[in-house]
Design a protein around this motif. Sequence first.
Motif, short mmCIF file in Angstrom:
data_model
loop_
_atom_site.label_atom_id
_atom_site.label_comp_id
_atom_site.label_asym_id
_atom_site.label_seq_id
_atom_site.Cartn_x
_atom_site.Cartn_y
_atom_site.Cartn_z
N ARG A 94 -21.79 4.12 -4.28
CA ARG A 94 -21.05 4.15 -3.01
C ARG A 94 -21.91 3.60 -1.88
NH1 ARG A 94 -19.44 7.62 -6.52
NH2 ARG A 94 -17.26 8.26 -6.67
N GLY A 95 -23.19 3.91 -1.92
CA GLY A 95 -24.08 3.36 -0.92
C GLY A 95 -24.19 1.85 -1.02
N VAL A 96 -24.22 1.35 -2.24
CA VAL A 96 -24.32 -0.10 -2.46
C VAL A 96 -23.06 -0.80 -1.94
CG1 VAL A 96 -24.44 -1.91 -4.22
CG2 VAL A 96 -25.91 0.11 -4.40
N LEU A 97 -21.90 -0.19 -2.14
CA LEU A 97 -20.67 -0.76 -1.60
C LEU A 97 -20.69 -0.81 -0.07
CD1 LEU A 97 -17.82 0.77 -3.82
CD2 LEU A 97 -18.53 -1.63 -3.69
N GLN A 101 -20.64 -4.28 2.18
CA GLN A 101 -19.64 -4.51 3.23
C GLN A 101 -20.32 -4.76 4.58
OE1 GLN A 101 -16.77 -1.37 3.57
NE2 GLN A 101 -15.55 -2.41 5.10
N ALA A 102 -21.36 -3.97 4.87
CA ALA A 102 -22.05 -4.13 6.14
C ALA A 102 -22.75 -5.49 6.23
CB ALA A 102 -23.07 -3.01 6.32
N LEU A 103 -23.36 -5.92 5.15
CA LEU A 103 -24.06 -7.21 5.14
C LEU A 103 -23.08 -8.38 5.23
CD1 LEU A 103 -26.78 -6.42 2.44
CD2 LEU A 103 -27.11 -6.62 4.92
N GLN A 104 -21.96 -8.25 4.52
CA GLN A 104 -20.96 -9.32 4.59
C GLN A 104 -20.39 -9.44 6.00
OE1 GLN A 104 -17.92 -9.06 1.58
NE2 GLN A 104 -16.96 -10.99 2.16
N ALA A 105 -20.19 -8.29 6.66
CA ALA A 105 -19.68 -8.30 8.03
C ALA A 105 -20.66 -8.98 8.98
CB ALA A 105 -19.41 -6.88 8.50
N ARG A 106 -21.95 -8.96 8.63
CA ARG A 106 -22.99 -9.60 9.45
C ARG A 106 -23.26 -11.03 8.96
NH1 ARG A 106 -23.50 -4.30 9.43
NH2 ARG A 106 -24.53 -3.18 11.14
N ALA A 112 -25.14 -9.52 0.62
CA ALA A 112 -23.99 -8.76 0.13
C ALA A 112 -23.73 -9.06 -1.34
CB ALA A 112 -22.76 -9.11 0.96
N ARG A 113 -23.87 -10.32 -1.70
CA ARG A 113 -23.64 -10.71 -3.10
C ARG A 113 -24.64 -10.02 -4.03
NH1 ARG A 113 -23.70 -16.97 -5.39
NH2 ARG A 113 -23.74 -16.44 -7.61
N GLU A 114 -25.90 -9.95 -3.61
CA GLU A 114 -26.92 -9.30 -4.42
C GLU A 114 -26.59 -7.83 -4.65
OE1 GLU A 114 -30.49 -7.01 -5.27
OE2 GLU A 114 -29.57 -7.05 -3.29
N GLN A 115 -26.07 -7.18 -3.62
CA GLN A 115 -25.68 -5.77 -3.74
C GLN A 115 -24.55 -5.61 -4.77
OE1 GLN A 115 -27.08 -3.17 -1.90
NE2 GLN A 115 -28.47 -4.56 -0.84
N LEU A 116 -23.53 -6.44 -4.65
CA LEU A 116 -22.37 -6.33 -5.53
C LEU A 116 -22.70 -6.70 -6.97
CD1 LEU A 116 -19.67 -7.81 -3.13
CD2 LEU A 116 -19.91 -5.41 -3.82
N GLU A 117 -23.53 -7.70 -7.15
CA GLU A 117 -23.92 -8.08 -8.51
C GLU A 117 -24.69 -6.95 -9.18
OE1 GLU A 117 -24.18 -12.98 -8.23
OE2 GLU A 117 -25.98 -11.77 -7.82
N LEU A 139 -16.14 -12.62 -2.00
CA LEU A 139 -17.36 -13.16 -1.40
C LEU A 139 -17.68 -14.54 -1.97
CD1 LEU A 139 -20.51 -11.10 -0.61
CD2 LEU A 139 -20.73 -13.35 -1.65
N LEU A 140 -17.56 -14.68 -3.28
CA LEU A 140 -17.80 -15.98 -3.91
C LEU A 140 -16.77 -17.01 -3.45
CD1 LEU A 140 -18.62 -14.65 -7.50
CD2 LEU A 140 -20.21 -15.86 -5.97
N LEU A 141 -15.57 -16.55 -3.15
CA LEU A 141 -14.55 -17.45 -2.59
C LEU A 141 -15.03 -17.98 -1.24
CD1 LEU A 141 -11.75 -18.74 -2.29
CD2 LEU A 141 -10.88 -16.50 -1.55
N GLU A 142 -15.61 -17.11 -0.42
CA GLU A 142 -16.15 -17.53 0.87
C GLU A 142 -17.26 -18.57 0.68
OE1 GLU A 142 -16.98 -14.89 4.19
OE2 GLU A 142 -16.12 -13.23 3.04
N GLN A 143 -18.03 -18.41 -0.37
CA GLN A 143 -19.13 -19.34 -0.65
C GLN A 143 -18.67 -20.57 -1.42
OE1 GLN A 143 -21.96 -16.60 -2.61
NE2 GLN A 143 -23.18 -16.65 -0.72
N LYS A 144 -17.37 -20.66 -1.67
CA LYS A 144 -16.76 -21.78 -2.37
C LYS A 144 -17.27 -21.95 -3.79
CE LYS A 144 -15.76 -24.27 1.92
NZ LYS A 144 -15.87 -25.55 2.67
N GLN A 145 -17.64 -20.84 -4.40
CA GLN A 145 -18.07 -20.85 -5.81
C GLN A 145 -16.89 -20.33 -6.64
OE1 GLN A 145 -21.99 -19.24 -6.52
NE2 GLN A 145 -22.68 -19.79 -4.45
#
Length: 211
Positions: A94-97, A101-106, A112-117, A139-145
């Motif tokens: 839950r902390g990782v989620l 989210q906080a890193l992606q918002a920034r 954020a990707r490293e956290q989710l992976e 997130l990967l969609l945002e990065q066009k991957q």
Amino acid sequence: MAYDLEEQEKLDALRAWWDRYGTLCAVLVFVIVAGIVGWRGWQWYQGHTASQAMGYFEALEGAAGQQGDDAVARIKAASNTLRSDFTKSGYTPRGVLVAAQALQARNDLDGAREQLEWLVNNSADPALVPVARLRLAGLLLEQKQYDQALAQIADAPPAFAGLYADRRGDILLAQGKTAEAKTAWEAALKAFGSDPVAQIVQLKIDALGGA
């Protein structure tokens, strides 16, 4: 005198029994006592560990609600500690989620990707893995991957069928695959049924026009 002899016979019998079984009894008593002490020690350890994990989780939540580079550093530090020292704690995924989210918002997409992976590969709570995969795909969609994004949502758990199909449509549209995107969104509509989210998906389909 007969009484004394009878008592002596009982004492002799007791000594004989003790000589034969005394060591075994002592060992059994030791094992039982050690087991009780060990169990209580384990319970204390578990409670202490949970309390520590909760502290780091609360620190992470607090940092997530703040701004600035210092807050980002605290978010990552708290998440790293949870992941390294409290892997099996319920607070960790839950902390990782929250951290992701906080890193992606920034706009720290790599962070954020490293956290989710990590969560996808190491979570002790399998119920949160589909959530992590869905967010990672976005997130990967945002990065066009796009191919990697699609891989994250290749197999949808029944409870996530609508959400995964909707995200698949977003990715396919970004790839210019309009017809396939429409098919994915139609599948999402079917999965959502009367859920209000279906209205948003319908708007996406309507925006395609005659595609």
